[in-house]
Design a protein around this motif. Structure first.
Motif, short mmCIF file in Angstrom:
data_model
loop_
_atom_site.label_atom_id
_atom_site.label_comp_id
_atom_site.label_asym_id
_atom_site.label_seq_id
_atom_site.Cartn_x
_atom_site.Cartn_y
_atom_site.Cartn_z
N PRO A 63 33.89 32.75 11.92
CA PRO A 63 33.03 31.57 11.72
C PRO A 63 32.75 30.83 13.03
CG PRO A 63 34.72 31.64 10.04
CD PRO A 63 35.07 32.69 11.05
N GLY A 64 33.76 30.75 13.90
CA GLY A 64 33.57 30.10 15.19
C GLY A 64 32.52 30.82 16.03
N LEU A 65 32.59 32.13 16.05
CA LEU A 65 31.63 32.94 16.80
C LEU A 65 30.23 32.77 16.24
CD1 LEU A 65 31.22 35.03 19.05
CD2 LEU A 65 31.70 36.81 17.37
N LEU A 66 30.10 32.78 14.92
CA LEU A 66 28.80 32.60 14.27
C LEU A 66 28.20 31.23 14.61
CD1 LEU A 66 26.66 33.68 12.30
CD2 LEU A 66 27.99 32.66 10.43
N ILE A 67 29.02 30.19 14.60
CA ILE A 67 28.55 28.85 14.93
C ILE A 67 28.04 28.80 16.37
CG2 ILE A 67 29.33 26.46 15.35
CD1 ILE A 67 31.22 26.93 12.88
N VAL A 68 28.76 29.45 17.28
CA VAL A 68 28.35 29.48 18.69
C VAL A 68 27.01 30.18 18.84
CG1 VAL A 68 28.89 30.41 20.99
CG2 VAL A 68 30.68 29.29 19.64
N ILE A 69 26.83 31.30 18.15
CA ILE A 69 25.57 32.05 18.21
C ILE A 69 24.41 31.18 17.71
CG2 ILE A 69 24.29 34.01 17.24
CD1 ILE A 69 27.00 35.54 17.28
N ILE A 70 24.62 30.51 16.57
CA ILE A 70 23.58 29.62 16.01
C ILE A 70 23.30 28.47 16.97
CG2 ILE A 70 23.06 27.97 14.15
CD1 ILE A 70 24.70 29.85 12.28
N LEU A 72 23.70 28.38 20.24
CA LEU A 72 22.98 28.87 21.42
C LEU A 72 21.50 29.14 21.11
CD1 LEU A 72 25.64 31.20 23.08
CD2 LEU A 72 24.99 28.89 23.74
N LEU A 73 21.25 29.65 19.91
CA LEU A 73 19.86 29.87 19.49
C LEU A 73 19.10 28.55 19.40
CD1 LEU A 73 20.28 32.62 16.73
CD2 LEU A 73 19.17 32.88 18.97
N LEU A 74 19.76 27.53 18.83
CA LEU A 74 19.12 26.22 18.72
C LEU A 74 18.89 25.59 20.09
CD1 LEU A 74 20.99 24.72 15.62
CD2 LEU A 74 18.61 25.48 15.74
N ILE A 75 19.84 25.79 21.00
CA ILE A 75 19.69 25.27 22.36
C ILE A 75 18.45 25.89 23.02
CG2 ILE A 75 20.69 25.33 24.69
CD1 ILE A 75 23.45 24.92 23.34
N LYS A 76 18.25 27.19 22.77
CA LYS A 76 17.10 27.88 23.36
C LYS A 76 15.78 27.45 22.70
CE LYS A 76 19.38 30.39 26.30
NZ LYS A 76 19.27 30.08 27.74
N SER A 79 14.17 21.48 22.60
CA SER A 79 14.13 20.93 23.96
C SER A 79 15.50 20.38 24.33
CB SER A 79 13.06 19.84 24.06
OG SER A 79 13.40 18.76 23.23
N GLU A 80 15.74 20.28 25.63
CA GLU A 80 17.05 19.87 26.13
C GLU A 80 17.44 18.47 25.68
OE1 GLU A 80 19.53 19.62 30.33
OE2 GLU A 80 17.58 20.61 30.27
N LYS A 81 16.46 17.60 25.46
CA LYS A 81 16.78 16.22 25.05
C LYS A 81 17.50 16.16 23.71
CE LYS A 81 12.42 15.19 22.68
NZ LYS A 81 11.26 14.29 22.61
N HIS A 82 17.27 17.15 22.84
CA HIS A 82 17.95 17.16 21.54
C HIS A 82 19.44 17.48 21.67
CE1 HIS A 82 13.71 17.81 20.15
NE2 HIS A 82 14.12 16.89 19.30
N TYR A 83 19.82 18.18 22.73
CA TYR A 83 21.21 18.56 22.92
C TYR A 83 21.89 17.80 24.06
CZ TYR A 83 21.86 22.18 19.44
OH TYR A 83 22.03 22.83 18.25
N ASP A 84 21.21 16.79 24.57
CA ASP A 84 21.75 16.01 25.67
C ASP A 84 22.74 14.97 25.12
OD1 ASP A 84 22.26 14.70 28.02
OD2 ASP A 84 20.41 13.52 27.96
N ASP A 85 24.00 15.09 25.48
CA ASP A 85 25.03 14.17 24.99
C ASP A 85 25.38 13.11 26.04
OD1 ASP A 85 26.33 15.75 26.82
OD2 ASP A 85 28.17 15.92 25.65
N GLY A 86 24.45 12.85 26.93
CA GLY A 86 24.70 11.89 27.99
C GLY A 86 25.31 12.53 29.22
#
Length: 199
Positions: A63-70, A72-76, A79-86
């Motif tokens: 499950p951890g690996l699947l979450i990371v894959i999802i 990374l796909l969303l990050i790609k 836009s970067e502003k959606h994943y910018d945590d400051g």
């Protein structure tokens, strides 16, 4: 009041990492104190650690690996502003070596799962513990994508604990996510020279 990004920029890398480790120590202390109060027995936490390799692989690592894959796909895709945590994740992981990322991911996954799943979920249930876990990541509150992401993640990890009653499962899931995404940040952003690089 200064923005979170400005505060982060004022911290040295060492100060940022020390603050992160200090917060995890606080989580561990709170977990043991609450386990004594709510569970009446600290040793009950120990019984939640089961070294069943097959269970750890199927319900923890995969499950951890699947979450990371999802993720990374969303990050790609987004836009970067959606994943910018400051700038916190970039700042932390680009300044650490691989063994340091491994240790940090291990400490964070252990402390947070011990508190939120081992104590809070056991005492107050799946939903309350999952919401509290998401709220602790307060820097995501004004970032809808990150907030939804951490809420889903929290409920998923909580559900895995509900299924297995094994803290090592949720620690494995949490560790896999943090370590692999930490490695992504380190590799992806290592070519970019941030303003704090010389500090």
């Amino acid at each position: 009041m200064k923005k979170q990004t400005e505060i982060i920029m004022q911290l040295t890398k060492r100060e940022l990492i020390l603050n992160l480790y200090f917060s995890q120590i606080i989580f561990i202390v709170i977990a043991f104190l609450l386990s004594y109060i709510l569970l009446n027995d600290i040793t009950s936490l120990i019984h939640m650690f089961n070294w069943e390799i097959r269970e750890l692989f199927i319900y923890g690592f995969l499950p951890g690996l699947l979450i990371v894959i999802i993720d990374l796909l969303l990050i790609k895709l987004l836009s970067e502003k959606h994943y910018d945590d400051g700038g916190i994740n970039k700042r932390i992981f680009t300044s650490l070596s691989i063994p340091q990322i491994f240790l940090l991911a291990l400490v964070v996954s252990f402390s947070e799962e011990l508190l939120f799943r081992g104590v809070l979920q056991t005492s107050f249930g799946f939903i309350i513990a999952s919401i509290l876990f998401a709220l602790v990541h307060f820097r995501y509150l004004n970032k809808p994508v990150l907030l939804v992401s951490v809420l889903i993640l929290s409920f998923l990890i909580g559900y895995l604990f509900l299924l297995t009653n094994n803290l090592l499962v949720t620690i494995t899931t949490h560790f896999t996510i943090d370590f692999l995404l930490g490695m992504y940040y380190r590799v992806y952003y290592s070519e970019v020279k941030p303003a704090w690089e010389s500090r």
